[in-house]
Write a protein that holds these residues in place. Structure first.
Motif, mmCIF file in Angstrom:
data_model
loop_
_atom_site.group_PDB
_atom_site.id
_atom_site.type_symbol
_atom_site.label_atom_id
_atom_site.label_comp_id
_atom_site.label_asym_id
_atom_site.label_seq_id
_atom_site.Cartn_x
_atom_site.Cartn_y
_atom_site.Cartn_z
ATOM 1 N N GLN A 116 -43.018 22.590 32.027
ATOM 2 C CA GLN A 116 -42.240 22.492 32.692
ATOM 3 C C GLN A 116 -41.067 21.974 31.666
ATOM 4 O O GLN A 116 -40.338 20.824 31.847
ATOM 5 C CB GLN A 116 -42.483 21.042 33.565
ATOM 6 C CG GLN A 116 -43.515 21.526 34.613
ATOM 7 C CD GLN A 116 -42.896 22.484 35.552
ATOM 8 O OE1 GLN A 116 -41.825 21.977 36.478
ATOM 9 N NE2 GLN A 116 -43.046 23.876 35.682
ATOM 10 N N GLN A 117 -40.654 22.830 30.410
ATOM 11 C CA GLN A 117 -39.716 22.361 29.519
ATOM 12 C C GLN A 117 -40.123 21.322 28.731
ATOM 13 O O GLN A 117 -39.324 20.894 27.949
ATOM 14 C CB GLN A 117 -38.584 22.335 30.250
ATOM 15 C CG GLN A 117 -37.835 23.726 30.759
ATOM 16 C CD GLN A 117 -36.547 23.660 31.258
ATOM 17 O OE1 GLN A 117 -36.270 22.833 32.354
ATOM 18 N NE2 GLN A 117 -35.783 24.168 30.892
ATOM 19 N N LYS A 118 -41.283 20.610 28.934
ATOM 20 C CA LYS A 118 -41.786 19.275 28.019
ATOM 21 C C LYS A 118 -42.318 19.752 26.681
ATOM 22 O O LYS A 118 -43.260 20.775 26.914
ATOM 23 C CB LYS A 118 -42.467 18.591 28.807
ATOM 24 C CG LYS A 118 -41.814 17.907 29.995
ATOM 25 C CD LYS A 118 -42.914 16.673 30.549
ATOM 26 C CE LYS A 118 -42.349 16.143 31.937
ATOM 27 N NZ LYS A 118 -42.698 17.106 32.985
ATOM 28 N N GLN A 119 -41.853 19.665 25.520
ATOM 29 C CA GLN A 119 -42.398 19.819 24.410
ATOM 30 C C GLN A 119 -42.177 18.656 23.372
ATOM 31 O O GLN A 119 -41.040 18.239 23.188
ATOM 32 C CB GLN A 119 -41.818 21.207 23.903
ATOM 33 C CG GLN A 119 -40.172 21.090 23.759
ATOM 34 C CD GLN A 119 -39.587 22.576 23.496
ATOM 35 O OE1 GLN A 119 -38.628 23.000 24.181
ATOM 36 N NE2 GLN A 119 -39.921 23.070 22.240
ATOM 37 N N LYS A 120 -43.318 18.732 22.529
ATOM 38 C CA LYS A 120 -43.180 17.527 21.287
ATOM 39 C C LYS A 120 -42.614 18.148 20.238
ATOM 40 O O LYS A 120 -41.916 17.597 19.385
ATOM 41 C CB LYS A 120 -44.707 17.350 20.778
ATOM 42 C CG LYS A 120 -45.263 16.290 22.033
ATOM 43 C CD LYS A 120 -46.789 16.085 21.627
ATOM 44 C CE LYS A 120 -47.639 15.201 22.795
ATOM 45 N NZ LYS A 120 -49.004 15.068 22.424
ATOM 46 N N GLU A 121 -42.675 19.407 20.053
ATOM 47 C CA GLU A 121 -42.190 20.183 18.865
ATOM 48 C C GLU A 121 -41.685 21.465 19.250
ATOM 49 O O GLU A 121 -42.006 22.066 20.398
ATOM 50 C CB GLU A 121 -43.376 20.419 17.731
ATOM 51 C CG GLU A 121 -44.040 19.109 17.236
ATOM 52 C CD GLU A 121 -45.234 19.547 16.340
ATOM 53 O OE1 GLU A 121 -44.964 20.067 15.515
ATOM 54 O OE2 GLU A 121 -46.117 18.906 16.873
ATOM 55 N N ILE A 122 -40.949 22.257 18.466
ATOM 56 C CA ILE A 122 -40.345 23.585 18.524
ATOM 57 C C ILE A 122 -41.429 24.381 18.870
ATOM 58 O O ILE A 122 -42.633 24.505 18.205
ATOM 59 C CB ILE A 122 -39.697 23.973 17.558
ATOM 60 C CG1 ILE A 122 -38.623 25.374 17.779
ATOM 61 C CG2 ILE A 122 -40.464 24.334 16.321
ATOM 62 C CD1 ILE A 122 -37.448 25.560 17.133
ATOM 63 N N VAL A 123 -41.316 25.360 19.606
ATOM 64 C CA VAL A 123 -42.359 26.331 20.082
ATOM 65 C C VAL A 123 -42.192 27.517 19.168
ATOM 66 O O VAL A 123 -41.174 28.411 18.905
ATOM 67 C CB VAL A 123 -42.231 26.857 21.535
ATOM 68 C CG1 VAL A 123 -42.915 28.181 21.855
ATOM 69 C CG2 VAL A 123 -42.376 25.940 22.574
ATOM 70 N N HIS A 124 -43.258 27.951 18.513
ATOM 71 C CA HIS A 124 -43.261 29.016 17.461
ATOM 72 C C HIS A 124 -43.763 30.327 18.459
ATOM 73 O O HIS A 124 -45.009 30.247 18.872
ATOM 74 C CB HIS A 124 -44.005 28.901 16.205
ATOM 75 C CG HIS A 124 -43.330 28.110 15.332
ATOM 76 N ND1 HIS A 124 -42.955 26.881 15.300
ATOM 77 C CD2 HIS A 124 -42.834 28.527 14.047
ATOM 78 C CE1 HIS A 124 -42.461 26.462 14.123
ATOM 79 N NE2 HIS A 124 -42.316 27.339 13.672
ATOM 80 N N ILE A 125 -43.148 31.376 18.380
ATOM 81 C CA ILE A 125 -43.548 32.689 19.047
ATOM 82 C C ILE A 125 -43.595 33.512 17.936
ATOM 83 O O ILE A 125 -42.978 33.882 16.981
ATOM 84 C CB ILE A 125 -42.367 33.148 19.903
ATOM 85 C CG1 ILE A 125 -42.198 32.346 21.173
ATOM 86 C CG2 ILE A 125 -43.225 34.527 20.391
ATOM 87 C CD1 ILE A 125 -41.309 32.617 22.331
ATOM 88 N N PHE A 126 -44.985 33.834 17.536
ATOM 89 C CA PHE A 126 -45.364 34.654 16.519
ATOM 90 C C PHE A 126 -45.391 36.160 16.648
ATOM 91 O O PHE A 126 -45.641 36.694 17.799
ATOM 92 C CB PHE A 126 -46.758 34.256 15.827
ATOM 93 C CG PHE A 126 -46.989 32.917 15.417
ATOM 94 C CD1 PHE A 126 -46.453 32.555 14.009
ATOM 95 C CD2 PHE A 126 -47.497 32.159 15.989
ATOM 96 C CE1 PHE A 126 -46.560 31.250 13.808
ATOM 97 C CE2 PHE A 126 -47.538 30.641 15.714
ATOM 98 C CZ PHE A 126 -46.896 30.188 14.407
#
Length: 402
Positions: A160-170
């Motif tokens: 639900q768009q909640k994130q502690k840190e940036i999302v890494h897409i490898f």
């Protein structure tokens, strides 16, 4: 600590879910989701057949799918070059968009898959945190824009768009990609597959139907339009409410059937080597993830979820290797989900597999909750280490080049 591998008759009954409530008998330890991207623009349009407008407004991202993310290589460095994506952008569809682009409809489909995973793994079972954390969740995609965007939308729905840190897409470079059958990185696969592709349209029943549909649509023989291309364009139009020629209505089921028969012939699941070359390294990676979790040897001990954003051409050979391909083309946003469970009393490891939300009994497994060793044995014919894969791929002596 290595979990116990012993098995008893009572566990067998429990594993079938008849004598014990699985939700209390098993503790979830790890989830891996291999999924297809969402609805997209077609890869090619059927030539000269009722052109439709693939306009840029069809590609606008819904606000609720935005997350703070970065695309990197497998080591966290800059995103590699993307020759497949570059090839799409050398062509433009009528209306001004490129082939193979994720649309607003496709973004919403992946957001909804993320919501489904949220209900299952955050709300019904408090397995994942309600906020994205890279220690818990690993995200890998093929280096193609539609799969990268699909991964982003799934994460947005799941957390639900909640994130502690940036999302890494490898991602990785095309030469070493394991998330689809890699014709660039495997010489043997390229040789075997190119022959099968060429032959698939000449099989008697397929060839006769193809001639009939060419005649009905007014497609010239030199245009090399096969059932897979026709299906791709039809399904893309259907997903976006765009028209296709009325004559195709009567052909709808036949196009689907023949396209699946073609891809079945191309992948040739009766020949073990073909499926090994298509998905062997990917299956090996997923099995390694299970083993490392069981043995406590993972470099990321808090990891609970692996997400792999891929293609229909990934899911089909995986379903074939698993023995559960149903001769139906995987729809947009279809997922194969592997759950690793630990039996609370015996500590034994079990794997449960679902496809498109439905649990499946894998051939070679004694129950839907499949003892890990049985599951590994069921896939042992197809799983390949990267070293073995390279060795087999380079062994092309005596074969004619395509």
């Amino acid at each position: 600590m290595l979990w116990s591998q012993k098995n008893t008759d009572s566990d067998r009954v429990a594993s079938s879910g008849t004598a014990a409530d699985p939700s209390s008998a098993y503790e979830l330890k790890l989830v891996q989701v291999l999924f297809r991207h969402g609805a997209r623009t077609p890869l090619k349009s059927i030539p000269n057949v009722m052109e439709v407008q693939w306009v840029p407004t069809l590609l606008e991202p819904p606000a609720h799918t935005h997350i703070n993310h970065v695309v990197t290589d497998l080591r966290g460095g800059p995103r590699p070059s993307a020759p497949v994506e570059d090839s799409y952008r050398r062509n433009t569809l009528t209306g001004g968009t490129f082939p193979g682009q994720l649309t607003t409809v496709g973004m919403q489909q992946l957001y909804e898959l993320g919501e489904r995973l949220r209900r299952k793994y955050v709300e019904e079972v408090p397995f994942l945190s309600s906020t994205f954390s890279p220690a818990e969740v690993y995200v890998r995609s093929t280096n193609i824009t539609r799969t990268i965007e699909s991964a982003r939308c799934l994460i947005a729905g799941l957390f639900q768009q909640k994130q502690k840190e940036i999302v890494h897409i490898f991602t990785t470079e095309a030469q070493s990609e394991i998330l689809y059958p890699n014709y660039h990185g495997c010489k043997l696969l390229k040789i075997l597959s190119s022959h099968r592709w060429a032959e698939s349209s000449t099989l008697p029943d397929i060839a006769a139907d193809l001639q009939s549909i060419h005649d009905a649509l007014g497609i010239a023989a030199h245009q090399h339009v096969d059932f897979i291309l026709i299906r791709d364009d039809m399904v893309a139009r259907e997903a976006h409410g765009l028209p296709y020629p009325p004559v195709l209505d009567t052909w709808r089921d036949k196009v689907e059937q023949r396209a699946v028969e073609m891809i079945h012939y191309i992948y040739e699941p009766s020949k073990r080597e073909n499926l090994q070359l298509c998905v062997g390294p990917l299956l090996h990676t997923m099995l390694t993830n299970l083993d490392e979790k069981v043995q406590g040897t993972s470099s990321e001990p808090n990891r609970k979820l692996f997400l792999y954003s891929a293609h229909d051409t990934t899911l089909i050979p995986c379903l074939m290797a698993l023995g559960i391909f149903d001769m139906k083309w995987p729809p947009y946003a279809a997922d194969i989900t592997l759950e690793l469970h630990q039996h609370r009393q015996t500590n034994e490891a079990f794997v449960k597999l679902s496809y498109a939300g439905q649990d499946h009994l894998i051939p070679g497994c004694s129950g839907v909750y499949c003892p890990l060793q049985e599951f590994k044995e069921a896939l042992s014919a197809y799983s390949l280490t990267s070293e073995l894969y390279q060795s087999v791929c380079n062994n092309t002596e005596g074969l004619t080049k395509p």
